[in-house]
Motif scaffolding. Structure first.
Motif, PDB file in Angstrom:
ATOM      1  N   GLU A  20      48.918  47.542   3.281  1.00  0.00           N
ATOM      2  CA  GLU A  20      50.074  46.655   3.162  1.00  0.00           C
ATOM      3  C   GLU A  20      50.039  45.560   4.210  1.00  0.00           C
ATOM      4  O   GLU A  20      50.371  44.423   3.958  1.00  0.00           O
ATOM      5  N   HIS A  21      49.609  45.920   5.406  1.00  0.00           N
ATOM      6  CA  HIS A  21      49.629  44.962   6.510  1.00  0.00           C
ATOM      7  C   HIS A  21      48.328  45.082   7.281  1.00  0.00           C
ATOM      8  O   HIS A  21      48.071  46.097   7.902  1.00  0.00           O
ATOM      9  N   ASP A  22      47.517  44.055   7.242  1.00  0.00           N
ATOM     10  CA  ASP A  22      46.239  44.107   7.941  1.00  0.00           C
ATOM     11  C   ASP A  22      46.065  42.904   8.853  1.00  0.00           C
ATOM     12  O   ASP A  22      44.963  42.489   9.140  1.00  0.00           O
ATOM     13  N   GLY A  23      47.175  42.342   9.299  1.00  0.00           N
ATOM     14  CA  GLY A  23      47.113  41.149  10.133  1.00  0.00           C
ATOM     15  C   GLY A  23      47.732  41.387  11.487  1.00  0.00           C
ATOM     16  O   GLY A  23      47.529  42.431  12.095  1.00  0.00           O
ATOM     17  N   THR A  24      48.510  40.425  11.956  1.00  0.00           N
ATOM     18  CA  THR A  24      49.159  40.567  13.252  1.00  0.00           C
ATOM     19  C   THR A  24      50.327  41.539  13.139  1.00  0.00           C
ATOM     20  O   THR A  24      50.882  41.739  12.068  1.00  0.00           O
ATOM     21  N   GLU A  26      53.973  43.303  15.073  1.00  0.00           N
ATOM     22  CA  GLU A  26      55.044  43.226  16.065  1.00  0.00           C
ATOM     23  C   GLU A  26      54.866  44.408  17.011  1.00  0.00           C
ATOM     24  O   GLU A  26      54.648  45.528  16.562  1.00  0.00           O
ATOM     25  N   GLY A  27      54.963  44.165  18.297  1.00  0.00           N
ATOM     26  CA  GLY A  27      54.826  45.260  19.259  1.00  0.00           C
ATOM     27  C   GLY A  27      53.420  45.839  19.267  1.00  0.00           C
ATOM     28  O   GLY A  27      52.444  45.129  19.073  1.00  0.00           O
ATOM     29  N   VAL A  28      53.341  47.136  19.468  1.00  0.00           N
ATOM     30  CA  VAL A  28      52.056  47.830  19.508  1.00  0.00           C
ATOM     31  C   VAL A  28      51.941  48.691  18.256  1.00  0.00           C
ATOM     32  O   VAL A  28      52.739  49.602  18.061  1.00  0.00           O
ATOM     33  N   PRO A  29      50.948  48.413  17.406  1.00  0.00           N
ATOM     34  CA  PRO A  29      50.791  49.250  16.216  1.00  0.00           C
ATOM     35  C   PRO A  29      50.397  50.672  16.598  1.00  0.00           C
ATOM     36  O   PRO A  29      49.767  50.900  17.631  1.00  0.00           O
ATOM     37  N   ARG A  30      50.793  51.608  15.772  1.00  0.00           N
ATOM     38  CA  ARG A  30      50.571  53.033  16.041  1.00  0.00           C
ATOM     39  C   ARG A  30      49.111  53.353  16.354  1.00  0.00           C
ATOM     40  O   ARG A  30      48.820  54.128  17.251  1.00  0.00           O
TER      41      ARG A  30
END
Length: 106
Positions: A20-24, A26-30
């Motif tokens: 779904e999301h492979d870009g920038t 928000e915060g620190v990704p898991r």
């Protein structure tokens, strides 16, 4: 000339859906939380020993409090664990501060 990012192998061959999301993020990704915390720990050590003065200075600059209770004195080894347990935007602040500290960036 720039090109778009290459889809993952499993997506290209139809084994899975594109994330779904492979870009920038928000915060620190898991998926980066633990590696970044480990990096902070490694960056604030020399030959396995904590760089207590540097860890304390980072805590002071970022206003990260050790939460001293009952007038107990703090050991210098209190500060590194505080920094390695940060999350989200505060972890990004810690990483940024460590990167800008000249003695740690060498």
């Amino acid at each position: 000339m720039t090109t778009g990012s290459r889809p993952r192998f499993s997506v290209r061959v139809g084994l899975s859906e594109a994330p779904e999301h492979d870009g920038t993020f928000e915060g620190v990704p898991r998926h980066l939380l633990v590696p970044l915390q480990e990096w902070v720990d490694d960056a604030l050590r020399y030959q396995g020993r904590p760089l207590d003065d540097e860890a304390r200075a980072v805590c002071l600059r970022l206003r990260i409090s050790p939460g001293c209770q009952g007038g107990l004195s703090l050991s210098s080894s209190t500060f590194l664990p505080l920094l390695t347990k940060t999350v989200d935007a505060q972890l990004l602040d810690v990483v940024d501060e460590v990167l800008r500290t000249p003695t740690l960036g060498e």
